[in-house]
Design a protein around this motif. Structure first.
Motif, PDB file in Angstrom:
ATOM      1  N   GLU A  54       0.836  -1.199   0.000  1.00 54.60           N
ATOM      2  CA  GLU A  54       0.000   0.000   0.000  1.00 54.60           C
ATOM      3  C   GLU A  54       0.873   1.252   0.000  1.00 54.60           C
ATOM      4  O   GLU A  54       0.608   2.197  -0.743  1.00 54.60           O
ATOM      5  CB  GLU A  54      -0.948   0.011   1.201  1.00 54.60           C
ATOM      6  N   ARG A  55       1.916   1.243   0.830  1.00 53.84           N
ATOM      7  CA  ARG A  55       2.847   2.388   0.858  1.00 53.84           C
ATOM      8  C   ARG A  55       3.522   2.550  -0.503  1.00 53.84           C
ATOM      9  O   ARG A  55       3.693   3.667  -0.994  1.00 53.84           O
ATOM     10  CB  ARG A  55       3.895   2.211   1.949  1.00 53.84           C
ATOM     11  N   ALA A  56       3.902   1.436  -1.125  1.00 56.52           N
ATOM     12  CA  ALA A  56       4.599   1.483  -2.418  1.00 56.52           C
ATOM     13  C   ALA A  56       3.700   2.042  -3.521  1.00 56.52           C
ATOM     14  O   ALA A  56       4.147   2.853  -4.337  1.00 56.52           O
ATOM     15  CB  ALA A  56       5.118   0.103  -2.792  1.00 56.52           C
ATOM     16  N   VAL A  57       2.442   1.627  -3.558  1.00 54.59           N
ATOM     17  CA  VAL A  57       1.550   2.134  -4.608  1.00 54.59           C
ATOM     18  C   VAL A  57       1.221   3.606  -4.360  1.00 54.59           C
ATOM     19  O   VAL A  57       1.146   4.404  -5.308  1.00 54.59           O
ATOM     20  CB  VAL A  57       0.275   1.269  -4.768  1.00 54.59           C
ATOM     21  N   LEU A  58       1.059   4.011  -3.098  1.00 53.48           N
ATOM     22  CA  LEU A  58       0.825   5.430  -2.801  1.00 53.48           C
ATOM     23  C   LEU A  58       2.052   6.268  -3.151  1.00 53.48           C
ATOM     24  O   LEU A  58       1.926   7.401  -3.630  1.00 53.48           O
ATOM     25  CB  LEU A  58       0.440   5.612  -1.333  1.00 53.48           C
ATOM     26  N   ASP A  59       3.238   5.702  -2.937  1.00 51.29           N
ATOM     27  CA  ASP A  59       4.476   6.389  -3.294  1.00 51.29           C
ATOM     28  C   ASP A  59       4.569   6.580  -4.815  1.00 51.29           C
ATOM     29  O   ASP A  59       4.932   7.649  -5.299  1.00 51.29           O
ATOM     30  CB  ASP A  59       5.678   5.607  -2.768  1.00 51.29           C
ATOM     31  N   ALA A  60       4.215   5.547  -5.568  1.00 52.83           N
ATOM     32  CA  ALA A  60       4.221   5.646  -7.039  1.00 52.83           C
ATOM     33  C   ALA A  60       3.224   6.713  -7.494  1.00 52.83           C
ATOM     34  O   ALA A  60       3.511   7.500  -8.404  1.00 52.83           O
ATOM     35  CB  ALA A  60       3.896   4.298  -7.666  1.00 52.83           C
ATOM     36  N   TYR A  61       2.064   6.760  -6.846  1.00 55.97           N
ATOM     37  CA  TYR A  61       1.049   7.752  -7.199  1.00 55.97           C
ATOM     38  C   TYR A  61       1.552   9.163  -6.902  1.00 55.97           C
ATOM     39  O   TYR A  61       1.371  10.090  -7.697  1.00 55.97           O
ATOM     40  CB  TYR A  61      -0.246   7.447  -6.434  1.00 55.97           C
ATOM     41  N   ARG A  62       2.207   9.337  -5.752  1.00 53.99           N
ATOM     42  CA  ARG A  62       2.781  10.647  -5.399  1.00 53.99           C
ATOM     43  C   ARG A  62       3.819  11.065  -6.449  1.00 53.99           C
ATOM     44  O   ARG A  62       3.825  12.204  -6.919  1.00 53.99           O
ATOM     45  CB  ARG A  62       3.416  10.589  -4.014  1.00 53.99           C
ATOM     46  N   HIS A  63       4.680  10.127  -6.842  1.00 54.94           N
ATOM     47  CA  HIS A  63       5.692  10.430  -7.870  1.00 54.94           C
ATOM     48  C   HIS A  63       5.034  10.744  -9.218  1.00 54.94           C
ATOM     49  O   HIS A  63       5.530  11.595  -9.966  1.00 54.94           O
ATOM     50  CB  HIS A  63       6.669   9.263  -8.032  1.00 54.94           C
ATOM     51  N   TYR A  64       3.960  10.052  -9.520  1.00 50.82           N
ATOM     52  CA  TYR A  64       3.220  10.310 -10.761  1.00 50.82           C
ATOM     53  C   TYR A  64       2.821  11.786 -10.830  1.00 50.82           C
ATOM     54  O   TYR A  64       3.032  12.451 -11.840  1.00 50.82           O
ATOM     55  CB  TYR A  64       1.996   9.389 -10.819  1.00 50.82           C
ATOM     56  N   TRP A  65       2.282  12.329  -9.723  1.00 51.73           N
ATOM     57  CA  TRP A  65       1.875  13.734  -9.731  1.00 51.73           C
ATOM     58  C   TRP A  65       3.066  14.678  -9.725  1.00 51.73           C
ATOM     59  O   TRP A  65       3.049  15.727 -10.367  1.00 51.73           O
ATOM     60  CB  TRP A  65       0.933  14.039  -8.556  1.00 51.73           C
ATOM     61  N   THR A  66       4.121  14.319  -9.022  1.00 52.94           N
ATOM     62  CA  THR A  66       5.330  15.146  -9.004  1.00 52.94           C
ATOM     63  C   THR A  66       5.906  15.269 -10.415  1.00 52.94           C
ATOM     64  O   THR A  66       6.236  16.371 -10.878  1.00 52.94           O
ATOM     65  CB  THR A  66       6.385  14.542  -8.053  1.00 52.94           C
ATOM     66  N   GLU A  67       6.005  14.148 -11.112  1.00 49.93           N
ATOM     67  CA  GLU A  67       6.563  14.152 -12.469  1.00 49.93           C
ATOM     68  C   GLU A  67       5.619  14.823 -13.458  1.00 49.93           C
ATOM     69  O   GLU A  67       6.056  15.503 -14.386  1.00 49.93           O
ATOM     70  CB  GLU A  67       6.915  12.722 -12.904  1.00 49.93           C
ATOM     71  N   GLN A  68       4.324  14.660 -13.255  1.00 46.79           N
ATOM     72  CA  GLN A  68       3.346  15.318 -14.122  1.00 46.79           C
ATOM     73  C   GLN A  68       3.452  16.839 -13.963  1.00 46.79           C
ATOM     74  O   GLN A  68       3.417  17.576 -14.957  1.00 46.79           O
ATOM     75  CB  GLN A  68       1.927  14.850 -13.770  1.00 46.79           C
ATOM     76  N   ALA A  69       3.605  17.318 -12.735  1.00 45.77           N
ATOM     77  CA  ALA A  69       3.750  18.762 -12.502  1.00 45.77           C
ATOM     78  C   ALA A  69       4.996  19.294 -13.205  1.00 45.77           C
ATOM     79  O   ALA A  69       4.973  20.388 -13.787  1.00 45.77           O
ATOM     80  CB  ALA A  69       3.804  19.053 -11.002  1.00 45.77           C
ATOM     81  N   LYS A  70       6.091  18.522 -13.174  1.00 42.99           N
ATOM     82  CA  LYS A  70       7.314  18.929 -13.894  1.00 42.99           C
ATOM     83  C   LYS A  70       7.040  19.038 -15.392  1.00 42.99           C
ATOM     84  O   LYS A  70       7.463  19.994 -16.044  1.00 42.99           O
ATOM     85  CB  LYS A  70       8.440  17.914 -13.669  1.00 42.99           C
TER      86      LYS A  70
END
Length: 190
Positions: A54-70
């Motif tokens: 669960e932590r790993a998938v939430l981490d991937a989701y957080r990175h998804y938004w970070t990279e999308q913002a970039k």
């Protein structure tokens, strides 16, 4: 401590407790030394791997938004790690947004804030999958004209906190966001 490291320390501990082997202290009146019993290591609880995933998938989701913002700030996915975290519809949606933004001469500055939770996790499937629910806050994500860096007027009735349904799969060791579908439904960000 990992299970392998714990087992290694138990083995080293057992070797240190064995006799010196020189026979100098051997005495028939003394009871034989007892060999210490290995204490079984506690089994990881069934909830531990689930919580880690669960932590790993939430981490991937957080990175998804970070990279999308970039990508939205630079007007391109080049130079981001977006493809590490997004595939399918999630990646296509970003690419489509970037084409539209380029056509309109717009970029985005800032980043959304996420309040996601895992609502379903299937680790037994051939390809492990997860469903997330999010109340995405885009209020600090500003659209700017690329040429002037002036803010694009916000449309009337724009929703700043909206529900998002997310689907993810684990490909090898990496969770990938398959889709992040916004609903035109206001939500309360936590």
């Amino acid at each position: 401590m990992g299970l392998l490291a714990f087992a290694g320390s138990c083995i080293a501990g057992l070797a240190a407790c064995s006799s010196s082997g020189d026979g100098a202290d051997a005495s028939p009146s003394r009871p034989p030394a007892t060999t210490p019993r290995a204490v079984p290591s506690p089994s990881p609880s069934p909830a531990a791997p689930k919580a880690a995933e669960e932590r790993a998938v939430l981490d991937a989701y957080r990175h998804y938004w970070t990279e999308q913002a970039k990508a939205y700030k630079n007007g391109t996915i080049t130079g981001t790690a977006l493809t590490t975290y997004a595939v399918g519809d999630a990646l296509s949606r970003v690419e489509s947004d970037l084409r539209t933004m380029k056509f309109n001469g717009v970029i985005a500055d800032g980043a959304p804030r996420s309040n996601a939770s895992v609502t379903r996790l299937d680790l037994q499937a051939q390809v492990p999958s997860a469903t997330l629910s999010d109340c995405l806050d885009i209020s600090s994500w500003k659209r700017l004209y690329r040429s002037t860096r002036k803010e694009v007027p916000t449309p009337k009735g724009r929703i700043d906190h909206y529900k998002t349904d997310v689907k993810a799969e684990k490909w090898g060791k990496q969770w990938k966001i398959l889709s992040a579908t916004p609903r035109q439904q206001e939500c309360a960000s936590g």
